[in-house]
Design a protein around this motif. Structure first.
Motif, PDB file in Angstrom:
ATOM      1  N   THR A  31       0.835  -1.189   0.000  1.00 36.45           N
ATOM      2  CA  THR A  31       0.000   0.000   0.000  1.00 36.45           C
ATOM      3  C   THR A  31       0.876   1.247   0.000  1.00 36.45           C
ATOM      4  N   PRO A  32       0.498   2.272  -0.746  1.00 33.14           N
ATOM      5  CA  PRO A  32       1.299   3.500  -0.753  1.00 33.14           C
ATOM      6  C   PRO A  32       1.110   4.284   0.539  1.00 33.14           C
ATOM      7  N   ILE A  33       2.123   5.045   0.892  1.00 25.75           N
ATOM      8  CA  ILE A  33       2.072   5.883   2.085  1.00 25.75           C
ATOM      9  C   ILE A  33       1.692   7.302   1.679  1.00 25.75           C
ATOM     10  N   ALA A  34       0.691   7.847   2.370  1.00 27.45           N
ATOM     11  CA  ALA A  34       0.278   9.237   2.150  1.00 27.45           C
ATOM     12  C   ALA A  34       0.917  10.105   3.226  1.00 27.45           C
ATOM     13  N   VAL A  35       1.095  11.378   2.916  1.00 27.06           N
ATOM     14  CA  VAL A  35       1.639  12.329   3.886  1.00 27.06           C
ATOM     15  C   VAL A  35       0.560  13.357   4.187  1.00 27.06           C
ATOM     16  N   LYS A  38      -0.298  19.000   6.591  1.00 30.10           N
ATOM     17  CA  LYS A  38      -0.156  19.979   7.669  1.00 30.10           C
ATOM     18  C   LYS A  38       0.813  19.514   8.745  1.00 30.10           C
ATOM     19  N   LYS A  39       0.759  18.246   9.084  1.00 29.09           N
ATOM     20  CA  LYS A  39       1.579  17.728  10.176  1.00 29.09           C
ATOM     21  C   LYS A  39       2.781  16.924   9.681  1.00 29.09           C
ATOM     22  N   SER A  40       2.874  16.681   8.385  1.00 30.58           N
ATOM     23  CA  SER A  40       3.929  15.844   7.788  1.00 30.58           C
ATOM     24  C   SER A  40       3.952  14.445   8.382  1.00 30.58           C
ATOM     25  N   VAL A  41       2.791  13.933   8.731  1.00 32.66           N
ATOM     26  CA  VAL A  41       2.669  12.572   9.255  1.00 32.66           C
ATOM     27  C   VAL A  41       2.497  11.624   8.083  1.00 32.66           C
ATOM     28  N   GLN A  42       3.302  10.579   8.053  1.00 27.50           N
ATOM     29  CA  GLN A  42       3.139   9.531   7.046  1.00 27.50           C
ATOM     30  C   GLN A  42       2.100   8.544   7.566  1.00 27.50           C
ATOM     31  N   ASP A  84      -8.582  -6.839  14.841  1.00 28.49           N
ATOM     32  CA  ASP A  84      -7.489  -5.907  15.120  1.00 28.49           C
ATOM     33  C   ASP A  84      -7.149  -5.135  13.853  1.00 28.49           C
ATOM     34  N   MET A  85      -7.465  -3.837  13.851  1.00 29.68           N
ATOM     35  CA  MET A  85      -7.136  -2.972  12.724  1.00 29.68           C
ATOM     36  C   MET A  85      -5.777  -2.364  12.963  1.00 29.68           C
ATOM     37  N   ARG A  86      -4.907  -2.461  11.957  1.00 29.58           N
ATOM     38  CA  ARG A  86      -3.574  -1.877  12.076  1.00 29.58           C
ATOM     39  C   ARG A  86      -3.336  -0.893  10.948  1.00 29.58           C
ATOM     40  N   VAL A  87      -2.700   0.206  11.313  1.00 27.62           N
ATOM     41  CA  VAL A  87      -2.285   1.210  10.337  1.00 27.62           C
ATOM     42  C   VAL A  87      -0.854   1.623  10.656  1.00 27.62           C
ATOM     43  N   PHE A  88      -0.144   2.060   9.629  1.00 28.34           N
ATOM     44  CA  PHE A  88       1.185   2.631   9.825  1.00 28.34           C
ATOM     45  C   PHE A  88       1.020   4.134   9.995  1.00 28.34           C
ATOM     46  N   ALA A  89       1.676   4.701  10.996  1.00 27.69           N
ATOM     47  CA  ALA A  89       1.695   6.146  11.198  1.00 27.69           C
ATOM     48  C   ALA A  89       3.072   6.529  11.732  1.00 27.69           C
ATOM     49  N   SER A  90       3.675   7.535  11.125  1.00 27.30           N
ATOM     50  CA  SER A  90       5.013   7.942  11.550  1.00 27.30           C
ATOM     51  C   SER A  90       5.000   8.642  12.902  1.00 27.30           C
ATOM     52  N   ASP A  99     -16.889   5.034  15.262  1.00 25.68           N
ATOM     53  CA  ASP A  99     -18.257   5.540  15.219  1.00 25.68           C
ATOM     54  C   ASP A  99     -18.461   6.674  16.225  1.00 25.68           C
ATOM     55  N   GLU A 100     -17.495   7.586  16.264  1.00 22.62           N
ATOM     56  CA  GLU A 100     -17.507   8.800  17.088  1.00 22.62           C
ATOM     57  C   GLU A 100     -17.417   8.540  18.592  1.00 22.62           C
ATOM     58  N   VAL A 101     -17.014   7.339  18.981  1.00 20.68           N
ATOM     59  CA  VAL A 101     -16.804   7.004  20.390  1.00 20.68           C
ATOM     60  C   VAL A 101     -15.306   6.792  20.591  1.00 20.68           C
ATOM     61  N   SER A 102     -14.722   7.501  21.551  1.00 26.41           N
ATOM     62  CA  SER A 102     -13.297   7.374  21.827  1.00 26.41           C
ATOM     63  C   SER A 102     -12.952   5.950  22.250  1.00 26.41           C
ATOM     64  N   VAL A 103     -11.861   5.413  21.687  1.00 25.65           N
ATOM     65  CA  VAL A 103     -11.434   4.051  22.002  1.00 25.65           C
ATOM     66  C   VAL A 103      -9.954   4.035  22.347  1.00 25.65           C
ATOM     67  N   ASP A 104      -9.554   3.023  23.096  1.00 29.85           N
ATOM     68  CA  ASP A 104      -8.149   2.812  23.410  1.00 29.85           C
ATOM     69  C   ASP A 104      -7.444   2.266  22.174  1.00 29.85           C
ATOM     70  N   PHE A 105      -6.185   2.635  22.031  1.00 33.47           N
ATOM     71  CA  PHE A 105      -5.372   2.110  20.936  1.00 33.47           C
ATOM     72  C   PHE A 105      -3.946   1.969  21.424  1.00 33.47           C
ATOM     73  N   SER A 106      -3.177   1.148  20.727  1.00 27.73           N
ATOM     74  CA  SER A 106      -1.760   1.012  21.062  1.00 27.73           C
ATOM     75  C   SER A 106      -0.934   1.560  19.902  1.00 27.73           C
ATOM     76  N   TYR A 107       0.266   2.023  20.236  1.00 25.42           N
ATOM     77  CA  TYR A 107       1.177   2.562  19.232  1.00 25.42           C
ATOM     78  C   TYR A 107       2.564   2.028  19.551  1.00 25.42           C
ATOM     79  N   GLU A 108       3.062   1.171  18.664  1.00 23.53           N
ATOM     80  CA  GLU A 108       4.378   0.573  18.872  1.00 23.53           C
ATOM     81  C   GLU A 108       5.051   0.364  17.523  1.00 23.53           C
ATOM     82  N   ASP A 109       6.286   0.807  17.395  1.00 24.64           N
ATOM     83  CA  ASP A 109       7.054   0.676  16.154  1.00 24.64           C
ATOM     84  C   ASP A 109       6.297   1.231  14.951  1.00 24.64           C
ATOM     85  N   HIS A 110       5.701   2.390  15.115  1.00 23.86           N
ATOM     86  CA  HIS A 110       4.956   3.101  14.064  1.00 23.86           C
ATOM     87  C   HIS A 110       3.689   2.364  13.627  1.00 23.86           C
TER      88      HIS A 110
END
Length: 131
Positions: A31-35, A38-42, A84-90, A99-110
């Protein structure tokens, strides 16, 4: 890489070499990476990792790159099914909702991981990542 549970970021000119043992397999998600300008987040969605047909789980993808410097950037993903949904984020998101309800998430190794529950209705779950 599905079986190896590895993420590899490659440039267009790079290759990946894979060796298989008899009766072994590997599924690759490319999958291609988008940037986010505004925040330069990949950012790029990977998939629901519990599914072999990962491309079928993501139904929509919207990048919100507002021109207002004060606003946050966000990405919304319409997902069918659960797991388990996973996404890459720099960078680590400031928040994540389903669905507009705040949820817990983990962030490890991008890698951002969030548990998508089985919906009680016949529509998509909308996951929103805010940066």
């Amino acid at each position: 890489m599905y079986s190896q549970k590895k993420l590899k970021l490659l440039k267009l000119s790079e290759n990946v070499e894979i060796t298989f043992q008899p009766f072994d397999y590997e599924l690759l998600t490319v999958t291609p990476i988008a940037v986010l300008s505004k925040k330069s987040v990949q950012f790029t969605p990977i998939r629901l990792v519990n599914m072999l047909n990962s491309g079928d789980a993501i139904d929509s993808l919207v990048y919100d790159n507002s021109d207002d410097e004060e606003e946050e950037s966000s990405v919304s993903i319409g997902v069918r099914w659960s797991g388990d949904m996973r996404v890459f984020a720099s960078e680590k998101p400031s928040s994540c909702t389903i669905d507009e309800v705040s949820v817990d998430f983990s962030y490890e190794d991008h890698m951002v991981t969030v548990q998508v529950p089985w919906p009680n209705y016949s529509r998509l779950s909308e996951i929103k990542y805010v940066f």
